[in-house]
Design a protein around this motif. Structure first.
Motif, short mmCIF file in Angstrom:
data_model
loop_
_atom_site.label_atom_id
_atom_site.label_comp_id
_atom_site.label_asym_id
_atom_site.label_seq_id
_atom_site.Cartn_x
_atom_site.Cartn_y
_atom_site.Cartn_z
N PHE A 194 22.98 -19.99 -4.17
CA PHE A 194 22.35 -20.86 -3.18
C PHE A 194 20.85 -20.93 -3.46
N SER A 195 20.23 -21.98 -2.95
CA SER A 195 18.78 -22.11 -3.10
C SER A 195 18.07 -21.01 -2.31
N LYS A 196 16.89 -20.67 -2.78
CA LYS A 196 16.13 -19.59 -2.15
C LYS A 196 15.71 -19.98 -0.73
N ASN A 197 15.40 -21.26 -0.53
CA ASN A 197 14.94 -21.74 0.77
C ASN A 197 15.83 -22.88 1.24
N ALA A 198 15.84 -23.07 2.54
CA ALA A 198 16.39 -24.28 3.14
C ALA A 198 15.23 -25.18 3.52
N VAL A 199 15.45 -26.48 3.51
CA VAL A 199 14.39 -27.43 3.81
C VAL A 199 14.84 -28.35 4.93
N ILE A 200 13.87 -28.92 5.63
CA ILE A 200 14.12 -29.88 6.70
C ILE A 200 13.34 -31.14 6.38
N SER A 201 14.03 -32.24 6.26
CA SER A 201 13.41 -33.53 5.97
C SER A 201 14.36 -34.64 6.39
N LYS A 202 13.91 -35.88 6.24
CA LYS A 202 14.74 -37.03 6.60
C LYS A 202 15.71 -37.34 5.47
N ILE A 211 20.40 -27.58 2.15
CA ILE A 211 20.55 -26.39 1.32
C ILE A 211 21.21 -26.81 0.01
N ARG A 212 20.78 -26.21 -1.06
CA ARG A 212 21.36 -26.53 -2.37
C ARG A 212 22.23 -25.37 -2.84
N VAL A 213 23.41 -25.69 -3.39
CA VAL A 213 24.35 -24.69 -3.87
C VAL A 213 24.86 -25.14 -5.24
N ALA A 214 25.09 -24.17 -6.13
CA ALA A 214 25.48 -24.50 -7.51
C ALA A 214 26.57 -23.55 -7.97
N ASN A 215 27.45 -24.06 -8.82
CA ASN A 215 28.49 -23.29 -9.49
C ASN A 215 28.06 -23.10 -10.93
N LEU A 216 27.81 -21.86 -11.32
CA LEU A 216 27.31 -21.57 -12.66
C LEU A 216 28.39 -21.59 -13.73
N ARG A 217 29.66 -21.65 -13.33
CA ARG A 217 30.75 -21.73 -14.29
C ARG A 217 31.27 -23.18 -14.36
N GLU A 258 34.94 -30.63 3.03
CA GLU A 258 36.13 -30.00 2.48
C GLU A 258 36.48 -30.64 1.14
N ASN A 259 37.17 -29.85 0.30
CA ASN A 259 37.61 -30.32 -1.02
C ASN A 259 36.43 -30.87 -1.82
N LEU A 260 35.39 -30.05 -1.94
CA LEU A 260 34.19 -30.46 -2.65
C LEU A 260 34.46 -30.55 -4.14
N PHE A 261 33.93 -31.58 -4.79
CA PHE A 261 33.99 -31.69 -6.25
C PHE A 261 32.80 -30.93 -6.80
N PHE A 262 33.04 -29.64 -7.05
CA PHE A 262 31.97 -28.68 -7.30
C PHE A 262 31.71 -28.55 -8.80
N ILE A 263 31.47 -29.65 -9.48
CA ILE A 263 31.22 -29.61 -10.91
C ILE A 263 29.73 -29.52 -11.22
N SER A 264 28.89 -29.96 -10.28
CA SER A 264 27.45 -29.91 -10.44
C SER A 264 26.84 -29.43 -9.14
N PRO A 265 25.57 -29.01 -9.14
CA PRO A 265 24.94 -28.55 -7.91
C PRO A 265 25.00 -29.60 -6.81
N LEU A 266 25.28 -29.14 -5.59
CA LEU A 266 25.40 -30.02 -4.44
C LEU A 266 24.30 -29.70 -3.44
N THR A 267 23.82 -30.73 -2.78
CA THR A 267 22.88 -30.56 -1.68
C THR A 267 23.63 -30.83 -0.39
N ILE A 268 23.88 -29.78 0.36
CA ILE A 268 24.59 -29.90 1.63
C ILE A 268 23.56 -30.03 2.74
N TYR A 269 23.94 -30.71 3.81
CA TYR A 269 22.97 -30.93 4.88
C TYR A 269 23.65 -30.85 6.23
N PHE A 325 14.29 -31.11 -1.84
CA PHE A 325 14.52 -30.49 -3.15
C PHE A 325 14.17 -31.46 -4.27
N ALA A 326 13.64 -30.90 -5.34
CA ALA A 326 13.32 -31.70 -6.51
C ALA A 326 14.60 -32.11 -7.23
#
Length: 391
Positions: A194-202, A211-217, A258-269, A325-326
């Motif tokens: 998971f990302s180190k920080n959570a952010v609040i924006s529009k 929040i950003r989450v990534a699958n390293l495999r 649900e049933n996320l296509f977790f092939i690349s990093p996702l930004t959940i909100y 997030f950048a």
């Protein structure tokens, strides 16, 4: 001309010195004083739970031995390896003593000076060391052929059968525990970050917590589901104080949660609306809040079909208001998609309303400007027009 240049130089030096001391003061406050004020958290950043159980009754502790398999799996590696080595060495030495007792009772040992036509229970057991080696060979089925059981005494035959059966049980349990410990899905969870920080924006015209989450495999998590819990101390209308009160936090991506296509990093909100516990928070009082946001990701490992859960948490100091997030995913000239993890937790400051209530009030004001207004005191009266002009 020289005096003015000197005054400008002195002013520049003073500004640079003040700026340098400001940065040094901020660094010392953040590094030392900020650590002493670090909030206690229930879930660490790597998912471990910071909780202990006190005053547990002694009889309740024996419940763990009923589920001995789970108790062994939950042990740390140093304790598990100690039990592994102790189980094998202890069983070998214990049965070695039994074989020595059998040889002693049957008077097969050299100190009894057996006759030339004496048939021992076990060939070539001349002492405790030889009995231990025969126990080792029997339990691990080495069978060198130098020591063997004869048909002279039934006690030795029964002991051979009993040790063989017990040895298979010990081998199955201990080897199975080691393999299960290695293949636990908790290790797969280490490659979800998971990302180190959570952010609040529009986002999409709405104020959101991201929040950003990534699958390293490259292997996927099947049936992934993400959700959150807000932990805070609340006081009920009856005056009861509830510590670690849990409030559901719904996280989604553009396709759902649900049933996320977790092939690349996702930004959940999480959309901060009237039903969100963040609705009454603002950028000015965020750091004064006392809460812990715990985020969960559940999924099934594609290669082993085992279910795993990944956890992390965020305290108010780790929630950045007015940032996003950048970008992290790009496309190369060869047509491949590239993920730059250097920007995984990097944030960019953006213009953001200082509170969710302000954003929704602004939207309501704009909506009212586009609508007409009814005047309930307005009364339409009919006026008869008369023509005063007479011919």
């Amino acid at each position: 001309m020289g005096a003015s240049s000197q005054s400008v130089a002195r002013m520049l030096i003073r500004v640079l010195t003040e700026r340098m001391f400001k940065h040094l003061r901020k660094w010392f406050v953040t590094r030392f004083w900020g650590r002493s004020r670090q909030r206690a958290r229930l879930v660490s950043k790597d998912g471990r739970c910071n909780i202990e159980f006190g005053n547990v009754e002694a009889q309740s502790r024996f419940i763990f031995f009923v589920d001995i398999w789970t108790a062994v799996l939950d042990l740390k590696w140093r304790y598990k390896m100690t039990i592994f080595i102790t189980a094998f060495l202890g069983s070998w030495f214990f049965f070695g003593l039994l074989w020595y007792v059998v040889a002693y009772i049957h008077k097969d040992l050299p100190e009894f000076h057996p006759s030339a036509n004496h048939t021992p229970c076990v060939e070539n057991i001349n002492g405790l060391t030889a009995a231990f080696l025969f126990s080792l060979e029997t339990q691990v089925t080495i069978g060198y052929g130098f020591r063997c059981v004869t048909e002279q005494c039934a006690t030795a035959i029964f002991l051979l059968i009993f040790q063989s059966i017990l040895g298979v049980i010990i081998n199955s349990f201990m080897c199975g525990a080691i393999l299960a410990k290695i293949s636990r899905p908790k290790k797969r969870a280490k490659t979800i970050t998971f990302s180190k920080n959570a952010v609040i924006s529009k986002r999409g015209g709405k104020l959101c917590l991201l929040i950003r989450v990534a699958n390293l495999r490259k292997s996927l998590l099947i049936g992934s589901h993400i959700y959150g819990k807000l932990l805070k101390t609340t006081v009920t209308p009856e005056g009861e104080t509830i510590i670690l009160d849990q409030i559901n936090i719904n996280f989604v991506v553009d396709a759902g949660n649900e049933n996320l296509f977790f092939i690349s990093p996702l930004t959940i909100y999480h959309v901060i609306d009237h039903h969100s516990p963040f609705f009454h928070m603002a950028a000015e009082n965020l750091l004064q809040q006392d809460f812990e946001l715990v985020v969960f990701l559940d999924g099934t490992v594609e290669s082993t079909s085992a279910t795993c859960q990944v956890r992390t948490s965020y305290v108010p100091e780790e929630v950045l208001w007015g940032y996003r997030f950048a970008p992290i995913v790009s496309k190369t000239k060869e047509g491949k998609y590239r993920v730059d993890f250097h920007n995984f937790s990097k944030t960019v400051e953006v213009e953001t309303p200082h509170c969710a209530m302000c954003l929704y009030n602004e939207k309501d004001a704009r909506a009212r400007m586009k609508r007409g207004y009814d005047n309930p005191s307005f009364i339409l009266s009919e006026i008869n027009e008369t023509d005063d002009t007479k011919m």
